[in-house]
Structures are given as structure tokens and as C-alpha cells.
Scaffold this motif. Structure first.
Motif, PDB file in Angstrom:
ATOM      1  N   THR A  47      -0.880   6.562   1.049  1.00 39.30           N
ATOM      2  CA  THR A  47      -1.046   6.615   2.496  1.00 39.30           C
ATOM      3  C   THR A  47      -2.421   7.168   2.837  1.00 39.30           C
ATOM      4  O   THR A  47      -3.058   7.844   2.033  1.00 39.30           O
ATOM      5  N   ASN A  48      -2.877   6.849   4.035  1.00 40.60           N
ATOM      6  CA  ASN A  48      -4.206   7.283   4.463  1.00 40.60           C
ATOM      7  C   ASN A  48      -4.256   8.798   4.663  1.00 40.60           C
ATOM      8  O   ASN A  48      -3.277   9.433   5.048  1.00 40.60           O
ATOM      9  N   THR A  49      -5.431   9.372   4.396  1.00 37.67           N
ATOM     10  CA  THR A  49      -5.605  10.816   4.524  1.00 37.67           C
ATOM     11  C   THR A  49      -5.788  11.239   5.975  1.00 37.67           C
ATOM     12  O   THR A  49      -5.381  12.331   6.368  1.00 37.67           O
ATOM     13  N   ARG A 245       2.266  -1.584   4.562  1.00 35.80           N
ATOM     14  CA  ARG A 245       3.080  -1.384   5.775  1.00 35.80           C
ATOM     15  C   ARG A 245       2.223  -0.656   6.804  1.00 35.80           C
ATOM     16  O   ARG A 245       1.648   0.403   6.514  1.00 35.80           O
ATOM     17  N   ILE A 246       2.154  -1.223   8.004  1.00 36.50           N
ATOM     18  CA  ILE A 246       1.305  -0.682   9.072  1.00 36.50           C
ATOM     19  C   ILE A 246       2.194  -0.137  10.178  1.00 36.50           C
ATOM     20  O   ILE A 246       3.135  -0.806  10.621  1.00 36.50           O
ATOM     21  N   THR A 247       1.920   1.084  10.619  1.00 32.53           N
ATOM     22  CA  THR A 247       2.627   1.670  11.764  1.00 32.53           C
ATOM     23  C   THR A 247       1.606   2.193  12.761  1.00 32.53           C
ATOM     24  O   THR A 247       0.516   2.623  12.382  1.00 32.53           O
ATOM     25  N   PHE A 256       4.589  -3.212  10.721  1.00 30.39           N
ATOM     26  CA  PHE A 256       3.929  -4.507  10.597  1.00 30.39           C
ATOM     27  C   PHE A 256       3.526  -4.723   9.134  1.00 30.39           C
ATOM     28  O   PHE A 256       3.086  -3.802   8.459  1.00 30.39           O
ATOM     29  N   GLU A 257       3.664  -5.958   8.697  1.00 35.71           N
ATOM     30  CA  GLU A 257       3.313  -6.299   7.321  1.00 35.71           C
ATOM     31  C   GLU A 257       1.834  -6.626   7.238  1.00 35.71           C
ATOM     32  O   GLU A 257       1.300  -7.373   8.070  1.00 35.71           O
ATOM     33  N   GLY A 258       1.163  -6.059   6.222  1.00 34.37           N
ATOM     34  CA  GLY A 258      -0.264  -6.302   6.059  1.00 34.37           C
ATOM     35  C   GLY A 258      -0.645  -6.536   4.615  1.00 34.37           C
ATOM     36  O   GLY A 258       0.182  -6.457   3.703  1.00 34.37           O
ATOM     37  N   ASP A 299      -1.528   3.978  10.932  1.00 37.12           N
ATOM     38  CA  ASP A 299      -1.333   4.499   9.582  1.00 37.12           C
ATOM     39  C   ASP A 299      -0.946   3.350   8.668  1.00 37.12           C
ATOM     40  O   ASP A 299      -0.264   2.403   9.093  1.00 37.12           O
ATOM     41  N   VAL A 300      -1.368   3.437   7.416  1.00 39.90           N
ATOM     42  CA  VAL A 300      -1.040   2.393   6.452  1.00 39.90           C
ATOM     43  C   VAL A 300      -0.386   3.017   5.225  1.00 39.90           C
ATOM     44  O   VAL A 300      -0.680   4.152   4.850  1.00 39.90           O
ATOM     45  N   GLU A 301       0.538   2.280   4.635  1.00 35.15           N
ATOM     46  CA  GLU A 301       1.177   2.659   3.385  1.00 35.15           C
ATOM     47  C   GLU A 301       0.992   1.504   2.407  1.00 35.15           C
ATOM     48  O   GLU A 301       1.587   0.444   2.558  1.00 35.15           O
ATOM     49  N   ILE A 302       0.111   1.705   1.433  1.00 31.59           N
ATOM     50  CA  ILE A 302      -0.205   0.660   0.465  1.00 31.59           C
ATOM     51  C   ILE A 302       0.805   0.715  -0.684  1.00 31.59           C
ATOM     52  O   ILE A 302       1.011   1.763  -1.294  1.00 31.59           O
TER      53      ILE A 302
END
Length: 380
Positions: A47-49, A245-247, A256-258, A299-302
């Protein structure tokens, strides 16, 4: 006999007292919360910092090449514009006057071409006539030579006049080019985000090393993506194409799917914050991003890896050294595991546990350790 019975009675009494003391002072079982080991999906994620944000695929901060007074402003903030549309013009009365002079010079040059080329045509016809007269013997050869020399001179004057037209046209084009330096046009279709300046104000371009606000900030909000900072330690594991995953804070509860589009080739150092690498994430379904505002916090969750239908436990149940406390009967037994993919929620178990076994998740409670007697906390 009486003495023996008395001794037995005293021994029995002592045993009862000892048993009572043990019962009253025995360690009380620790109440624990347990989790039954089961199968499920485990993902390794990053996840992003810091919060990322929505960006436009195209965004340009327009400014004129030279400074000047704003003479015409054809748009307002929020307006939709088309590619090539004129947005703003600076005052260019002096260039208009110069262009008028250039056009007059061009017209004069064209008139001179007409005059000079007409004389050249006449001189060439006269030279041809003198040549016929020489062949008939009516005039001398010198007369013909003078006629041909005159014709050549007139033709050279015609060519020079034509060159003057090219020069006048180039001067007019140069003036028009200089005037374009005072005009802002939209390089692509988009929305005007911000305008710096009003009619009559002076617009100044940014000199080298001195940033100034752009005259017009234009964004193409038909194509949006997410830019998010990731910790530099995680950068080697992030590759284009990984699912994301984008929120958005503005749209809670919606995911949202990315896909990772790009990983920046350099590290960004922000004062008093962690060193990060910027990651660009595209929406898998771009139509879902329509209506989002550029600058939204995101926010993104890779997802680095996924294990479906695998044995898993809560990551919070792991102790140092990949150990867990297993409930066997009413006693806690410590067991070491071999683990696989993990995230903040679940960890994959490769060996050391079986489905259905119960492990302790309330590790923070006093007395929770290997060998302790426990009771299970009732489910709420």
C-alpha cells in the motif's frame, strides 16, 4: 488403637487443609480468544505510504512565450474547449501595424513584378523582331545585340521583383509568427481548471529558475489515472501490469480495479518523510473514473501474489520466529510454522498446522504463554 485412629484423623485433616490451600492458591486458567485454522485466499499486497491522487493523462500549464497585457480572454474556469481553440491573446497592436506594412510591401512587390515582367516580355519580343530584321539585312547585328542585352536586363529585373515578393512574404510570415507568441491556443480538448490574470493585467512567462503561475491550467479529464507514492524498499517488487485495488476518500466503500502502468525510474525525497517512488495506476475500466475530480485523494493496494484455497491464519496470531500458540486440551503449546504469502490480515501456512486446530489470537493478555492453562472466551 486410639492413638492410631487419632493419627489417621490428623493426617486426613492435614490432607484436607493442604488440598484446600492448593485449590485456593492454584493458578487460574487464562481466558483466551482463539481462531480455528481454515482454508481461504491470501494475497501479498503493498500500500502507498502517503495518499496518492487522481491525475489527468494530459495536463498543461499554458503561458505565452513573451509577456504582455491581456487584451482578450475567451474562456472562463470550468469551460470545455476544443483542440486549437484560442483561449487568450495579449495586446499586439504594434505587430498588427507591422503586419499592415508587410502586406503593403507585398502588394507593392507584386505590382513591381507585373511591371518588370511586362517590360521583360516586350523586350524579348523586340529582340526577336530585330533578329528577323538582321536575317533580312535591314539592320546591323549590333542593333540585334543591343535588343538582346536589353531583353536580358529586363528579364533579370523581373526575376529580382519576384524575389522581392518572396522577401515580403517572408517578412509577413515572420510578423504573423511573432504575433502567435502572444496567443494561447488549446493543444488538446479539455477543461479549463484555472486562469491566472484578468483583462488588462500583465501576463509574465516564467523565466528560468523562477516559477510563476501559468496563465491557463488546462486538463484533459476524459482520461484519468492514480499517482501514488510507494516506499523505496518496495520498489523492486513493483512491476507494470500488477493488479491494483483503488479506493477514494470521496467514494467510501467503492473499490476500483486498476493495473500498474509505470514505476518512476527515480526516488523522490520529501523533507521529513520517507523516500518514495511514484507509481502510476490505470483504471481497468476507464468509464468508472468519469466524473472524478483531478486531485481527489486516492489509495492503492498493489497485489504482488495470490494464493487461493490455502491454509491460512490471522497474521496477528504470529509470534516472533513464526511461532503460534496452539490450544491442546486446556493447555497452550508453542509450535513453529513454515509460512508463505502474507499480508496485514492473513498469512499462508505451508506446514506446522492442520485445518481445524485452534490458535490463540489474544497474545496481548497477561499469562498467555506456552504451558499456560486456558479457557476459551465465549463468542460474543
Amino acid at each position: 488403637m486410639k492413638a492410631l485412629r487419632r493419627l489417621l484423623l490428623l493426617a486426613l485433616l492435614a490432607a484436607l487443609v493442604g488440598a484446600g490451600i492448593w485449590w485456593l492458591t492454584r493458578p487460574k486458567p487464562v481466558e483466551v480468544v482463539v481462531h480455528e485454522v481454515a482454508r481461504g485466499t491470501v494475497e501479498a499486497t503493498l500500500t502507498n505510504t502517503r495518499a496518492g491522487e487522481i491525475e489527468a493523462c494530459q495536463r498543461t500549464r499554458l503561458a505565452t512565450i513573451v509577456g504582455g497585457r491581456i487584451d482578450w480572454l475567451g474562456v472562463e474556469e470550468g469551460d470545455r474547449v476544443e483542440a486549437g481553440q484560442v483561449l487568450m491573446r495579449l495586446w499586439h497592436g504594434d505587430l498588427d501595424a507591422r503586419a499592415a506594412v508587410n502586406r503593403a510591401q507585398l502588394a507593392t512587390a507584386r505590382q513591381r513584378v507585373h511591371e518588370a515582367c511586362t517590360l521583360a516580355d516586350n523586350a524579348e519580343r523586340e529582340a526577336a523582331r530585330q533578329a528577323q530584321l538582321v536575317r533580312r539585312g535591314f539592320v546591323s547585328a549590333s542593333v540585334e545585340e543591343r535588343a538582346r542585352t536589353e531583353a536580358r536586363a529586363r528579364r533579370a529585373a523581373c526575376d529580382t521583383a519576384r524575389a522581392d515578393i518572396a522577401t515580403a512574404e517572408a517578412q509577413l510570415a515572420a510578423t504573423e509568427t511573432e504575433r502567435q507568441r502572444l496567443v494561447l491556443t488549446a493543444p488538446f480538448a479539455g477543461t479549463v481548471a484555472k486562469i491566472s490574470g484578468e483583462l488588462g493585467e500583465y501576463s509574465t512567462p516564467s523565466p528560468p529558475g523562477v516559477p510563476t503561475p501559468p496563465a491557463i491550467d488546462l486538463i484533459d479529464d476524459s482520461c484519468l489515472y492514480v499517482k501514488a507514492p510507494m516506499d523505496e524498499i518496495d520498489a523492486p517488487r513493483i512491476q507494470p501490469g500488477l493488479p491494483v485495488r483503488i479506493t477514494l476518500e470521496a467514494m467510501p466503500g467503492t473499490v476500483f480495479e486498476g493495473r500498474v502502468k509505470r514505476v518512476a525510474p527515480y526516488i523522490t525525497a520529501v523533507e521529513r518523510q520517507a523516500r518514495t517512488v511514484a507509481v502510476d495506476v490505470d483504471f481497468v475500466r476507464p468509464e468508472e473514473a468519469r466524473g472524478m475530480l483531478v486531485g481527489y485523494s486516492a489509495d492503492v493496494e498493489i497485489v504482488l501474489a495470490t494464493r487461493a484455497d490455502t491454509l491460512r491464519i490471522p497474521t496477528s496470531a504470529l509470534r516472533e520466529g513464526r511461532r503460534v500458540l496452539v490450544v491442546e486440551g486446556d493447555t497452550l503449546i508453542e509450535r513453529e510454522l513454515e509460512t508463505g504469502v502474507a499480508n496485514w490480515a492473513f498469512t499462508e501456512v505451508l506446514s506446522g498446522l492442520a485445518a481445524g486446530e485452534r490458535i490463540v489470537t489474544s497474545l496481548e493478555r497477561d499469562g498467555v504463554s506456552a504451558g499456560a492453562k486456558v479457557t476459551l472466551q465465549a463468542a460474543p
